[in-house]
Design a protein around this motif. Structure first.
Motif, short mmCIF file in Angstrom:
data_model
loop_
_atom_site.label_atom_id
_atom_site.label_comp_id
_atom_site.label_asym_id
_atom_site.label_seq_id
_atom_site.Cartn_x
_atom_site.Cartn_y
_atom_site.Cartn_z
N ASN A 1 13.13 30.38 30.33
CA ASN A 1 12.85 31.29 31.43
C ASN A 1 12.29 32.60 30.89
OD1 ASN A 1 15.11 33.10 30.80
ND2 ASN A 1 16.43 31.49 31.66
N ALA A 2 11.70 33.35 31.79
CA ALA A 2 11.26 34.71 31.50
C ALA A 2 12.10 35.66 32.34
CB ALA A 2 9.79 34.88 31.83
N GLU A 3 12.28 36.88 31.85
CA GLU A 3 13.04 37.88 32.59
C GLU A 3 12.18 39.13 32.72
OE1 GLU A 3 17.57 37.87 32.46
OE2 GLU A 3 17.03 39.62 31.24
N ILE A 4 11.76 39.42 33.95
CA ILE A 4 10.78 40.46 34.22
C ILE A 4 11.46 41.64 34.91
CG2 ILE A 4 8.62 40.98 35.41
CD1 ILE A 4 8.17 37.87 35.46
N PRO A 5 11.48 42.83 34.30
CA PRO A 5 12.12 43.99 34.95
C PRO A 5 11.36 44.40 36.21
CG PRO A 5 11.52 44.47 32.65
CD PRO A 5 10.90 43.17 32.99
N VAL A 6 12.13 44.62 37.29
CA VAL A 6 11.52 45.08 38.55
C VAL A 6 12.21 46.34 39.07
CG1 VAL A 6 10.67 42.81 39.21
CG2 VAL A 6 12.98 43.49 39.89
N GLY A 7 13.19 46.84 38.35
CA GLY A 7 13.92 48.03 38.74
C GLY A 7 15.10 48.20 37.80
N THR A 8 15.80 49.31 37.91
CA THR A 8 16.92 49.56 37.01
C THR A 8 18.01 48.52 37.21
OG1 THR A 8 16.47 51.93 37.09
CG2 THR A 8 18.62 51.25 36.26
N GLY A 9 18.18 47.66 36.21
CA GLY A 9 19.20 46.62 36.26
C GLY A 9 18.79 45.38 37.03
N PHE A 10 17.59 45.36 37.62
CA PHE A 10 17.15 44.22 38.42
C PHE A 10 15.99 43.50 37.74
CE2 PHE A 10 19.23 47.01 41.45
CZ PHE A 10 19.98 46.12 42.21
N TYR A 11 16.01 42.16 37.81
CA TYR A 11 15.02 41.36 37.12
C TYR A 11 14.60 40.17 37.98
CZ TYR A 11 16.73 43.89 33.03
OH TYR A 11 17.10 44.87 32.15
N LEU A 12 13.34 39.78 37.82
CA LEU A 12 12.84 38.52 38.36
C LEU A 12 12.87 37.52 37.22
CD1 LEU A 12 11.58 37.23 40.93
CD2 LEU A 12 9.35 37.69 39.89
N GLN A 13 13.48 36.36 37.47
CA GLN A 13 13.70 35.40 36.38
C GLN A 13 13.13 34.02 36.77
OE1 GLN A 13 17.63 33.46 35.14
NE2 GLN A 13 17.57 35.24 33.78
N PRO A 14 11.84 33.78 36.52
CA PRO A 14 11.28 32.44 36.72
C PRO A 14 11.59 31.57 35.52
CG PRO A 14 9.57 33.92 35.95
CD PRO A 14 10.81 34.76 36.10
N GLY A 15 11.64 30.27 35.72
CA GLY A 15 11.94 29.36 34.62
C GLY A 15 11.43 27.96 34.87
N VAL A 16 11.58 27.13 33.87
CA VAL A 16 11.27 25.70 33.95
C VAL A 16 12.42 24.95 33.29
CG1 VAL A 16 9.69 23.85 33.33
CG2 VAL A 16 8.77 26.10 33.91
N LEU A 17 13.03 24.01 34.02
CA LEU A 17 14.16 23.25 33.51
C LEU A 17 13.91 21.76 33.66
CD1 LEU A 17 17.13 25.15 35.22
CD2 LEU A 17 16.51 25.31 32.81
N TYR A 18 14.40 20.99 32.71
CA TYR A 18 14.52 19.55 32.89
C TYR A 18 15.97 19.30 33.30
CZ TYR A 18 14.20 14.54 32.02
OH TYR A 18 14.19 13.16 32.16
N SER A 19 16.17 18.70 34.47
CA SER A 19 17.51 18.61 35.04
C SER A 19 17.77 17.21 35.59
CB SER A 19 17.67 19.64 36.16
OG SER A 19 18.97 19.64 36.70
#
Length: 218
Positions: free
Chosen positions: A68-86
């Motif tokens: 996954n990636a973790e993208i800062p969008v504000g103080t303490g807040f993040y957008l976290q897109p990812g790719v999983l095999y499940s």
């Protein structure tokens, strides 16, 4: 079709990462990071059968692994897109069982307040998953493949599911100061995963479950 789905998922993650590189410096003093995550799934298929009776299945154990990636969008807040095999599935009440493999693309909104020497993890968000195969076994031990059709093919001897699943995630956990994390995940499928069989078919199956995972951020 599977190659096209893989390409679409990869392109989406790359695009989000590119967007993050452009916005990180203006939105937050943090930086975009990448991570890996793996763990165990406890999944079920819930809903109703063709007679509108509630399914009485038991949990099936599977696993998930991905990035996954973790993208800062504000103080303490993040957008976290990812790719999983499940791997998901269920142990049916009649003694049969099924495991369905998915390529899953979650996009979670995560809050990471400081707690001790690390950070608390709280998040939610949608996911979409693309069927990648699987196995079904009846009560007599006979094994069949899992195939994907939107409408039931009565000439197909294998187990059939719809090719796309989608729903919502909830997560809670803790990220240690050494960049390792432990996380509890809950998932609720919101779309029907059994193929359409006719106008009078009331069957509605949904993937539901929870899991535990370990992660590491680079």
């Amino acid at each position: 079709m599977k190659r096209k789905m893989l390409c679409m998922a990869a392109m989406g993650l790359i695009a989000l990462g590119s967007y993050a590189q452009q916005t990180t410096t203006t939105v937050n003093a943090g930086r975009t990071t990448f991570g890996v995550r793996a763990g165990v799934n406890f999944q079920n298929i819930t809903g109703n059968d063709a007679s509108d009776d509630e399914l009485e299945n038991d949990l099936a154990t599977g696993f998930h692994v991905g990035v996954n990636a973790e993208i800062p969008v504000g103080t303490g807040f993040y957008l976290q897109p990812g790719v999983l095999y499940s791997t998901k599935g269920a142990n049916w009440s009649n003694g049969s069982k099924v495991k369905v493999n998915y390529l899953e693309v979650p996009v979670n909104f995560v809050y990471k307040p400081t707690l001790g020497t690390g950070n608390l993890l709280l998040g939610f968000g949608p996911y979409v998953a693309f069927g990648m195969g699987g196995k079904a076994e009846d009560a007599n031990g006979n094994v069949a493949n899992v195939v994907f059709n939107n409408e039931l093919d009565v000439t197909e001897p294998d187990a059939q599911f719809r090719p796309i699943d989608a729903g919502g995630n909830l997560l809670a956990g803790y990220e240690f100061g050494n960049k390792f994390s432990v996380q509890l995940n809950a998932q609720l499928g919101l779309v029907n995963i059994n193929p359409e069989t006719g106008a009078n078919d009331r069957a509605r199956w949904r993937n539901t479950g929870w899991g535990l995972s370990l992660g590491y951020r680079f």
